[in-house]
Design an enzyme around this catalytic site. Structure first.
Site, PDB file in Angstrom:
ATOM      1  N   THR A 153      49.256  87.760  31.939  1.00  0.00           N
ATOM      2  CA  THR A 153      50.494  85.956  31.910  1.00  0.00           C
ATOM      3  C   THR A 153      49.639  85.439  33.129  1.00  0.00           C
ATOM      4  OG1 THR A 153      51.447  87.740  33.742  1.00  0.00           O
ATOM      5  CG2 THR A 153      52.382  87.485  31.504  1.00  0.00           C
ATOM      6  N   CYS A 180      52.788  89.290  41.828  1.00  0.00           N
ATOM      7  CA  CYS A 180      53.614  89.223  42.241  1.00  0.00           C
ATOM      8  C   CYS A 180      53.398  90.049  43.363  1.00  0.00           C
ATOM      9  CB  CYS A 180      54.138  90.323  40.602  1.00  0.00           C
ATOM     10  SG  CYS A 180      54.474  89.665  40.030  1.00  0.00           S
ATOM     11  N   ARG A 199      49.240  82.382  39.004  1.00  0.00           N
ATOM     12  CA  ARG A 199      50.604  81.348  39.966  1.00  0.00           C
ATOM     13  C   ARG A 199      50.908  82.508  40.660  1.00  0.00           C
ATOM     14  NH1 ARG A 199      54.656  81.589  36.865  1.00  0.00           N
ATOM     15  NH2 ARG A 199      54.960  82.089  35.025  1.00  0.00           N
ATOM     16  N   ASP A 209      58.162 102.728  84.978  1.00  0.00           N
ATOM     17  CA  ASP A 209      59.245 101.623  83.952  1.00  0.00           C
ATOM     18  C   ASP A 209      60.356 102.536  84.545  1.00  0.00           C
ATOM     19  OD1 ASP A 209      60.460  99.077  83.239  1.00  0.00           O
ATOM     20  OD2 ASP A 209      61.924 101.005  82.424  1.00  0.00           O
TER      21      ASP A 209
END
Length: 498
Positions: free
Chosen positions: A30, A34, A63, A448
């Site tokens: 295609t 994805c 695309r 700390d």
């Protein structure tokens, strides 16, 4: 990971969202790409190929899928947990350096030749800096097309394109739709009529965006820390959102960030739309949205002392900053004083030396002062002990003069060593800057007070040296372990404001 085809195929077939942003699936039949969690029926394994970045997919002629929109997936956590050339380059690309300074500027900041930077990025990401910047421009254009009613010509230049023709060609090539078709499709998806260019679209100049993240995300310590330490005039908690001003390359902005179950709602007001990709990148970085909480929590759970803390509230992030120099100044102001006192000191500096801004939607009044502005301040006017005053003036002088650089491209070990060379800088100050400003996921704070209290309560070693040795098993996620240790206290930083 993209080279491990079998593992990638399993991620696609199981639609595992944890791998979104790590790898991209390109479908040979295609010609689309994805995210692994795409809701469409998975293609046959022989029709899949994998790429490490959206830019590499686009460069190979694929695309973006219109269903899963892979260009909007969270960024790869690799770039936040590494300090090598490629990771530093990716952070700079996200910060818009290629668009503003070109590839030579990117290489100059990294201290390498242009050829070496391009070679390293191509080898690991399958795309060079220009292709990576182009992919980011396409995503910015899509955001502006779908969320604003700006004319397409304004969007083209705001997204960083040199011409309208390049803008149109890139959008068609990446999304297989024209800019107008993208806008119409977004309007139909939202169930509203398409807004005509230049027409009304909510509050003028305000962009409403969704910032994705990898689940789980615990917002309590993340937003609680930012709200509890907020500097008056620069930051505030209002109507369930953390809001602050932003100093950006082309102007300034105001952002409101609201935690939602599956995203962070982002409301941006910018004086120049060209700053959109930089603003988004800095907000994502501040909220540590590209982290991989599953990997972090799995390793910390292996320690029987930390396991109950992780199981109680998984997905803690490290609250960071949108401005590294600003945070360094605030770290000095917070030395050996309470959170409230540090806010008071910072608020005075902001009121006296910050640049004023207009905020019609809230109570923000200033940008935090730049190092150049603070370097010009008369030290005698600073209401703080003489030694801390000397520490602050030395810091801002080095920052303003360029002798000390704090940024997304900083080498963590080298910068920490330079900070320790400054007068008044001890391990706590250097490490808290490394953790929250530079983004080092392995920064640790054994001295700390909050960490030592938690260690005593949990039966961990009490001395800094012994605690550091005990924390070796938590590497490279010691900064996240600190968040779980802090969470044992009832300090306001651990709770969302009412």
């Amino acid at each position: 990971m993209y080279r491990d085809v079998e593992r990638c195929v399993r991620a696609v077939q199981s639609k595992d969202a944890r791998f979104d942003g790590w790898v991209f699936t390109a479908v040979l039949t295609t010609r689309i790409y994805c995210r692994p969690s795409c809701p469409a029926v998975p293609p046959k394994p022989r029709n899949m190929t994998f790429y490490p970045s959206a830019a590499a997919c686009q460069q190979a002629g694929y695309r973006a899928c219109k269903r899963c929109r892979p260009d909007t997936s969270p960024g790869s956590p690799e770039w936040d947990q590494r300090a090598d050339l490629v990771a530093r380059a990716m952070r700079l690309v996200a910060d818009g350096v290629v668009d503003r300074e070109g590839v030579p500027g990117l290489a100059r900041r990294l201290g390498y030749s242009t050829r070496q930077v391009e070679r390293q990025l191509l080898a690991e990401l399958g795309a060079g800096p220009l292709a990576l910047a182009r992919a980011q421009r396409a995503q910015t254009a899509r955001l502006l097309i779908e969320t604003t009613a700006l004319p397409m010509a304004e969007i083209a230049f705001a997204a960083g394109f040199a011409s309208i023709r390049t803008f149109n060609d890139t959008v068609r090539e990446v999304f297989a739709l024209s800019p107008s078709e993208l806008r119409d499709r977004a309007a139909k998806r939202a169930g509203i009529p398409a807004v005509a260019p230049g027409g009304p679209a909510g509050t003028p100049g305000v962009l409403a965006l969704r910032l994705p993240f990898r689940a789980p995300l615990n917002p309590d310590n993340l937003f609680g820390h930012l709200a509890a330490t907020a500097v008056p005039g620069v930051e505030e908690w209002r109507d369930g959102a953390y809001r602050r001003t932003l100093r950006l390359p082309y102007g300034h902005g105001i952002v409101g960030l609201t935690p939602r179950p599956d995203h962070i709602a982002c409301r941006l007001t910018l004086s120049d739309l060209r700053d959109l990709p930089v603003a988004i990148s800095r907000c994502r970085r501040m909220l540590d949205l590209d982290a991989d909480p599953v990997a972090v929590d799995e390793q910390l759970r292996e320690d029987p002392v930390l396991a109950p803390l992780v199981d109680k509230a998984p997905g803690r992030r490290v609250p960071r900053t949108v401005d590294e120099a600003e945070f360094a100044v605030r770290a000095v102001l917070g030395q050996q004083v309470s959170t409230a006192a540090a806010r008071t000191h910072a608020g005075r500096l902001v009121l006296a030396h910050g640049d004023p801004v207009d905020d019609p939607e809230g109570g923000l009044t200033h940008l935090f002062p730049s190092p150049e502005a603070l370097a010009a301040v008369d030290p005698a006017t600073l209401a703080m002990p003489r030694t801390r005053r000397a520490t602050l003036t030395t810091l801002v002088g080095r920052l303003a003069g360029g002798e000390l650089h704090l940024g997304v491209d900083s080498d963590w070990a080298e910068t920490r060593a330079r900070l320790l060379d400054l007068p008044g800088f001890g391990p706590w100050t250097a490490d808290v800057i490394a953790m929250r400003a530079l983004g080092d996921p392995d920064a640790f704070l054994p001295t700390d007070l909050g960490v030592r209290r938690a260690a005593a309560e949990l039966g961990l070693p009490s001395t800094p040296a012994a605690l550091t040795a005990r924390a070796a098993a938590w590497r490279p996620w010691r900064a996240y372990a600190v968040q779980y240790l802090w969470a044992t206290d009832s300090h306001p930083i651990n709770f969302l404001p009412a």
